[in-house]
Design a protein around this motif. Structure first.
Motif, PDB file in Angstrom:
ATOM      1  N   ASP A 132      19.804  -3.478   9.117  1.00 12.90           N
ATOM      2  CA  ASP A 132      19.539  -2.968  10.460  1.00 12.90           C
ATOM      3  C   ASP A 132      18.557  -1.810  10.398  1.00 12.90           C
ATOM      4  OD1 ASP A 132      21.224  -4.706  11.957  1.00 12.90           O
ATOM      5  OD2 ASP A 132      22.967  -3.543  11.316  1.00 12.90           O
ATOM      6  N   TYR A 133      18.745  -0.955   9.396  1.00 17.07           N
ATOM      7  CA  TYR A 133      17.843   0.173   9.194  1.00 17.07           C
ATOM      8  C   TYR A 133      17.558   0.354   7.712  1.00 17.07           C
ATOM      9  CZ  TYR A 133      18.876   1.573  14.009  1.00 17.07           C
ATOM     10  OH  TYR A 133      19.005   1.589  15.365  1.00 17.07           O
ATOM     11  N   ALA A 134      16.294   0.485   7.394  1.00 17.87           N
ATOM     12  CA  ALA A 134      15.881   0.789   6.021  1.00 17.87           C
ATOM     13  C   ALA A 134      14.861   1.923   6.083  1.00 17.87           C
ATOM     14  CB  ALA A 134      15.267  -0.436   5.349  1.00 17.87           C
ATOM     15  N   VAL A 135      14.864   2.749   5.069  1.00 15.76           N
ATOM     16  CA  VAL A 135      13.916   3.865   5.009  1.00 15.76           C
ATOM     17  C   VAL A 135      12.895   3.608   3.909  1.00 15.76           C
ATOM     18  CG1 VAL A 135      13.621   6.322   4.497  1.00 15.76           C
ATOM     19  CG2 VAL A 135      15.513   5.565   5.949  1.00 15.76           C
ATOM     20  N   ALA A 136      11.628   3.770   4.254  1.00 17.18           N
ATOM     21  CA  ALA A 136      10.534   3.697   3.285  1.00 17.18           C
ATOM     22  C   ALA A 136       9.990   5.105   3.101  1.00 17.18           C
ATOM     23  CB  ALA A 136       9.432   2.761   3.793  1.00 17.18           C
ATOM     24  N   ALA A 137       9.915   5.552   1.852  1.00 17.28           N
ATOM     25  CA  ALA A 137       9.506   6.938   1.622  1.00 17.28           C
ATOM     26  C   ALA A 137       8.781   7.074   0.296  1.00 17.28           C
ATOM     27  CB  ALA A 137      10.727   7.866   1.643  1.00 17.28           C
ATOM     28  N   THR A 138       8.011   8.122   0.180  1.00 18.57           N
ATOM     29  CA  THR A 138       7.386   8.441  -1.102  1.00 18.57           C
ATOM     30  C   THR A 138       6.900   9.877  -1.094  1.00 18.57           C
ATOM     31  OG1 THR A 138       5.841   7.642  -2.785  1.00 18.57           O
ATOM     32  CG2 THR A 138       5.043   7.745  -0.539  1.00 18.57           C
ATOM     33  N   SER A 139       6.579  10.385  -2.302  1.00 19.03           N
ATOM     34  CA  SER A 139       6.189  11.785  -2.436  1.00 19.03           C
ATOM     35  C   SER A 139       5.268  11.961  -3.627  1.00 19.03           C
ATOM     36  CB  SER A 139       7.433  12.670  -2.619  1.00 19.03           C
ATOM     37  OG  SER A 139       8.083  12.356  -3.855  1.00 19.03           O
ATOM     38  N   GLY A 169       3.080  16.504  -0.915  1.00 21.33           N
ATOM     39  CA  GLY A 169       3.659  16.083   0.358  1.00 21.33           C
ATOM     40  C   GLY A 169       4.615  14.920   0.209  1.00 21.33           C
ATOM     41  N   ALA A 170       5.388  14.687   1.244  1.00 18.84           N
ATOM     42  CA  ALA A 170       6.335  13.575   1.276  1.00 18.84           C
ATOM     43  C   ALA A 170       6.390  13.011   2.685  1.00 18.84           C
ATOM     44  CB  ALA A 170       7.728  14.034   0.847  1.00 18.84           C
ATOM     45  N   GLY A 171       6.487  11.701   2.767  1.00 16.34           N
ATOM     46  CA  GLY A 171       6.602  11.034   4.059  1.00 16.34           C
ATOM     47  C   GLY A 171       7.729  10.028   4.050  1.00 16.34           C
ATOM     48  N   ALA A 172       8.375   9.857   5.189  1.00 15.09           N
ATOM     49  CA  ALA A 172       9.467   8.886   5.314  1.00 15.09           C
ATOM     50  C   ALA A 172       9.352   8.174   6.646  1.00 15.09           C
ATOM     51  CB  ALA A 172      10.823   9.585   5.205  1.00 15.09           C
ATOM     52  N   ALA A 173       9.612   6.864   6.636  1.00 10.23           N
ATOM     53  CA  ALA A 173       9.577   6.051   7.844  1.00 10.23           C
ATOM     54  C   ALA A 173      10.866   5.239   7.936  1.00 10.23           C
ATOM     55  CB  ALA A 173       8.370   5.114   7.836  1.00 10.23           C
TER      56      ALA A 173
END
Length: 338
Positions: A132-139, A169-173
């Motif tokens: 239902d929900y997944a997080v994509a992230a990297t740094s 930096g780091a981003g998450a979606a």
């Protein structure tokens, strides 16, 4: 037969997942650049109140995920999967994030291509009905990457004009089955390409063949043309790699020169900030997408985007053994409305 695959390397989603929230955290230098107003948090120093750069990077990544979830009133226990990676040995930044947040975890390494790799897999697993929900992230972190891949900062090594600046930096979606967009509509998975570049200070040239190959394949698989996108943007090619990519794609019949740029060009002011050929690092495309690009899609300024993070698949060991630098690029098509 794979019912959602079109062409050789592209997936077309039947129920396009929605990117329901994003968050971005950057370092002081990135916060002085032209995109500063789009980042959620600009830290005041590279250590982020930690006692090492590596710990600071992991903290940025963890807080970016928490921030993206908080924006939509979610807590980590509601997330089905975390797809995350970084540049450090054994992706330790991401592993410690997963330890702290206790989300089921797929650790990824695609070098600087990791943001679109994680978005691709989060979209696939969500469209497939497994999440239902997944997080994509990297740094990434300039100081931790420099001492791992190049030289200790204390050495003061002179950087050649082709060198790029690793983004701190780091981003998450957050990718969900339901939402009001933007929507992930297509994913084109890249192939590893190697044209024999061995200079670790010329990442743009090493990654350009993979970038060109993925863009060409995306157009062939989907039937789209460059003008079908408001913006085509790569992750980490910089000035050198961008021009090489334009030239190689044009040789194959597609002119992307009018709407193609690079996150590594956009995040810094090349006239005012000393970054040579531009920026790179996992965090480069992550923060530009999760900050600036996402906001532009939400506002309707960009209706259809093709983002393609690019990665140089080298390691200290391969460099020391005289190996060339393979490259990889993954493209994700994102639309404001469907």
């Amino acid at each position: 037969m794979a019912e959602k695959k079109i062409g050789l390397q592209t997936v077309k989603f039947k129920n396009p997942p929605s990117i329901v929230s994003t968050a971005s955290i950057v370092g002081p230098k990135e916060g002085e650049g032209p995109l500063r107003e789009y980042f959620d948090l600009i830290i005041s120093d590279d250590l982020y109140d930690e006692d090492s750069w590596e710990k600071a990077e992991s903290k940025m990544a963890r807080e970016a995920v928490r921030m993206a979830l908080k924006k939509i009133g979610m807590t980590p226990d509601r997330v089905d999967y975390l797809f995350e990676g970084d540049l450090l040995n054994q992706i330790t930044s991401s592993s410690f994030v997963a330890r702290d947040l206790k989300i089921p975890f797929f650790g990824l390494y695609g070098a600087c291509s990791t943001m679109t790799e994680s978005l691709s897999l989060a979209a696939m697993i969500t469209d497939g009905g497994y999440s239902d929900y997944a997080v994509a992230a990297t740094s990434s972190h300039f100081s931790s990457a420099e001492r791992q891949f190049r030289f200790p900062l204390e050495l003061g090594t002179q950087r050649p004009p082709t060198a790029q600046w690793t983004v701190t930096g780091a981003g998450a979606a957050v990718v969900g089955r339901n939402g009001e967009g933007p929507y992930i509509t297509y994913v084109t998975t890249g192939r590893v390409m190697d044209f024999g570049i061995k200079d670790a200070n010329n990442m743009g040239a090493a990654m350009a063949p993979a970038a060109a190959d993925t863009i060409i394949r995306h157009f062939k698989d989907t039937g789209f043309k460059p003008q079908d996108y408001d913006l085509i943007i790569s992750g980490d090619l910089g000035q050198v790699g961008r021009q090489l990519t334009i030239d190689m794609v044009k040789e194959n019949g597609y002119d992307i020169s009018q709407n193609f740029t690079d996150c590594g060009i956009e995040i810094f002011d090349s006239d005012r900030q000393d970054v040579h050929a531009g920026a790179s690092g996992c965090g480069c495309s992550a923060v530009v997408f999760c900050g600036y690009l996402y906001s532009q899609i939400k506002k309707g300024n960009i209706k259809r985007l093709l983002i393609m993070s690019t990665g140089a698949l080298l390691s200290p060991t391969s460099t020391q053994q005289g190996e060339s630098i393979p490259g990889i690029a993954h493209a994700v098509a994102i639309e404001g409305r469907i």
